[in-house]
Design a protein around this motif. Structure first.
Motif, short mmCIF file in Angstrom:
data_model
loop_
_atom_site.label_atom_id
_atom_site.label_comp_id
_atom_site.label_asym_id
_atom_site.label_seq_id
_atom_site.Cartn_x
_atom_site.Cartn_y
_atom_site.Cartn_z
N PRO A 1 -36.41 94.26 16.71
CA PRO A 1 -35.16 93.51 16.64
C PRO A 1 -35.19 92.53 15.47
O PRO A 1 -36.23 91.99 15.12
N GLY B 1 -31.04 95.91 17.18
CA GLY B 1 -31.57 95.82 18.53
C GLY B 1 -31.55 97.18 19.21
O GLY B 1 -31.14 98.18 18.62
N THR B 2 -31.97 97.21 20.43
CA THR B 2 -31.98 98.44 21.22
C THR B 2 -30.59 98.69 21.79
O THR B 2 -30.03 97.82 22.46
N GLU B 3 -30.03 99.85 21.53
CA GLU B 3 -28.70 100.19 22.01
C GLU B 3 -28.71 100.27 23.54
O GLU B 3 -29.55 100.94 24.13
N ALA B 4 -27.83 99.52 24.18
CA ALA B 4 -27.82 99.46 25.64
C ALA B 4 -26.41 99.46 26.21
O ALA B 4 -26.17 98.98 27.31
N THR B 5 -25.44 100.01 25.47
CA THR B 5 -24.05 99.97 25.87
C THR B 5 -23.83 100.61 27.24
O THR B 5 -23.19 100.02 28.12
N LEU C 1 -25.31 98.35 30.04
CA LEU C 1 -24.82 96.98 30.21
C LEU C 1 -23.30 96.84 30.29
O LEU C 1 -22.81 95.84 30.82
N ILE D 1 -23.26 97.40 22.50
CA ILE D 1 -24.06 96.31 23.06
C ILE D 1 -25.52 96.61 22.69
O ILE D 1 -26.02 97.70 22.98
N VAL D 2 -26.16 95.66 22.04
CA VAL D 2 -27.56 95.83 21.68
C VAL D 2 -28.37 94.69 22.30
O VAL D 2 -27.86 93.60 22.55
N VAL D 3 -29.62 94.97 22.54
CA VAL D 3 -30.53 94.00 23.15
C VAL D 3 -31.59 93.63 22.12
O VAL D 3 -32.14 94.49 21.44
N THR E 1 -35.09 90.90 21.68
CA THR E 1 -36.04 90.16 22.51
C THR E 1 -35.72 88.67 22.50
O THR E 1 -35.13 88.14 21.55
N ARG E 2 -36.13 88.01 23.54
CA ARG E 2 -35.98 86.56 23.62
C ARG E 2 -36.68 85.89 22.43
O ARG E 2 -36.16 84.98 21.81
#
Length: 81
Positions: free
Chosen positions: A26, A40-44, A47, A63-65, A67-68
């Motif tokens: 990321p 980021g990691t695709e997470a549509t 989520l 929607i992408v994720v 890391t914190r």
């Protein structure tokens, strides 16, 4: 539109780099037009059903994720205004 700068540290410098090589992780970039680009990691699919009623996305948006740690490392570089 061009990438002006990275926000935070390079992926190789983060402790919890999710890739084996530490090269593709990321990332957050500030663009020449003042907007931001996020890798980021695709997470549509996962989520989108979780979005609150007052949130939505256009067909061309994903929607992408990230890391914190990525966002925390970038915090110091995010402008206040």
């Amino acid at each position: 539109m061009k990438i002006q700068r990275r926000l935070g540290v390079p992926p190789q410098s983060r402790k919890s780099s999710p890739s084996m090589s530490g090269q593709s992780c990321p990332d957050i970039f500030e663009l020449s037009d003042g907007n931001f680009a996020v890798i980021g990691t695709e997470a549509t699919a996962d989520l989108e059903p979780e979005l609150p009623e007052d949130a939505s996305r256009a067909d061309y948006e994903r929607i992408v994720v990230i890391t914190r740690e990525t966002l925390i490392e970038a915090k110091k570089d995010i402008p206040d205004a």
